[in-house]
Design a protein around this motif. Sequence first.
Motif, PDB file in Angstrom:
ATOM      1  N   GLU A  15      19.890  34.756  41.086  1.00 44.30           N
ATOM      2  CA  GLU A  15      21.003  34.699  42.043  1.00 44.30           C
ATOM      3  C   GLU A  15      22.229  34.045  41.405  1.00 44.30           C
ATOM      4  O   GLU A  15      23.359  34.421  41.702  1.00 44.30           O
ATOM      5  N   ALA A  16      22.001  33.084  40.518  1.00 44.30           N
ATOM      6  CA  ALA A  16      23.119  32.431  39.837  1.00 44.30           C
ATOM      7  C   ALA A  16      23.871  33.440  38.966  1.00 44.30           C
ATOM      8  O   ALA A  16      25.103  33.475  38.965  1.00 44.30           O
ATOM      9  N   TYR A  17      23.118  34.263  38.231  1.00 49.18           N
ATOM     10  CA  TYR A  17      23.757  35.292  37.404  1.00 49.18           C
ATOM     11  C   TYR A  17      24.455  36.332  38.271  1.00 49.18           C
ATOM     12  O   TYR A  17      25.557  36.771  37.968  1.00 49.18           O
ATOM     13  N   LEU A  18      23.812  36.722  39.347  1.00 51.03           N
ATOM     14  CA  LEU A  18      24.397  37.701  40.259  1.00 51.03           C
ATOM     15  C   LEU A  18      25.690  37.158  40.865  1.00 51.03           C
ATOM     16  O   LEU A  18      26.708  37.857  40.930  1.00 51.03           O
ATOM     17  N   GLU A  19      25.662  35.902  41.288  1.00 49.27           N
ATOM     18  CA  GLU A  19      26.847  35.293  41.895  1.00 49.27           C
ATOM     19  C   GLU A  19      28.013  35.311  40.917  1.00 49.27           C
ATOM     20  O   GLU A  19      29.139  35.667  41.272  1.00 49.27           O
ATOM     21  N   LYS A  20      27.766  34.935  39.680  1.00 46.00           N
ATOM     22  CA  LYS A  20      28.839  34.908  38.676  1.00 46.00           C
ATOM     23  C   LYS A  20      29.376  36.310  38.428  1.00 46.00           C
ATOM     24  O   LYS A  20      30.588  36.526  38.360  1.00 46.00           O
ATOM     25  N   GLY A  21      28.491  37.294  38.323  1.00 46.29           N
ATOM     26  CA  GLY A  21      28.928  38.674  38.102  1.00 46.29           C
ATOM     27  C   GLY A  21      29.737  39.217  39.261  1.00 46.29           C
ATOM     28  O   GLY A  21      30.765  39.884  39.062  1.00 46.29           O
ATOM     29  N   LEU A  22      29.299  38.935  40.477  1.00 45.28           N
ATOM     30  CA  LEU A  22      30.037  39.402  41.650  1.00 45.28           C
ATOM     31  C   LEU A  22      31.389  38.707  41.771  1.00 45.28           C
ATOM     32  O   LEU A  22      32.386  39.332  42.132  1.00 45.28           O
ATOM     33  N   LYS A  23      31.419  37.418  41.443  1.00 40.69           N
ATOM     34  CA  LYS A  23      32.688  36.690  41.482  1.00 40.69           C
ATOM     35  C   LYS A  23      33.696  37.329  40.528  1.00 40.69           C
ATOM     36  O   LYS A  23      34.852  37.600  40.902  1.00 40.69           O
ATOM     37  N   LEU A  24      33.266  37.588  39.302  1.00 41.42           N
ATOM     38  CA  LEU A  24      34.149  38.200  38.311  1.00 41.42           C
ATOM     39  C   LEU A  24      34.560  39.609  38.729  1.00 41.42           C
ATOM     40  O   LEU A  24      35.716  40.007  38.553  1.00 41.42           O
ATOM     41  N   SER A  25      33.631  40.350  39.299  1.00 33.53           N
ATOM     42  CA  SER A  25      33.932  41.717  39.739  1.00 33.53           C
ATOM     43  C   SER A  25      34.951  41.730  40.863  1.00 33.53           C
ATOM     44  O   SER A  25      35.912  42.507  40.844  1.00 33.53           O
TER      45      SER A  25
END
Length: 173
Positions: free
Chosen positions: A72-82
């Motif tokens: 979820e931490a990786y997903l959160e960072k990716g979604l934030k950047l996207s």
Amino acid sequence: TGGLHSVDSPKIIEPQEGQKLYELDVGSMYPSIMCAYRYYPQHLGEEFIDGFDKLRKRRLKAKKLKKTDKTEAYLEKGLKLSLNGLYGKTNDKYSWVYDPKTTMSVTITGQLFLLMLIERCVLAGFQVLSANTDGIYIIIDDKDQEILDNIVKEWMNETKLVLDQVSFSKLVM
């Protein structure tokens, strides 16, 4: 055309006894403004903002879980950047989402909302130390905590945005 920024001199700020130093930061500001006020590239239609909002909500869910779940931490960072990147591309004339009206609508809305927050803090007697694209730094007396909480709550209700309130012991500028 960018976010709100104060002009600050280099300094170190520490609250005195009986004071608190806070950062008031708008969570996912530009994507949240886009969704709350349905600002989207007109050539893409309303379906764009519906999909964008689904991604934003998924990011907020991941943000809550990222402390306990590495995926979820990786997903959160990716979604934030996207999400932030997609907003930024609304100001890129070579992008498929290019729409300067969307860019300016979001940016100006954010600037006015932050100025509204600053005004309320100043009128309450708080010292506003600095402002940046998505937040402000303030010092308040401990006795004024309830006043700050009321300002934050009222502002969030009026703007449809969420303020994260973080207290810390020193600001180095």
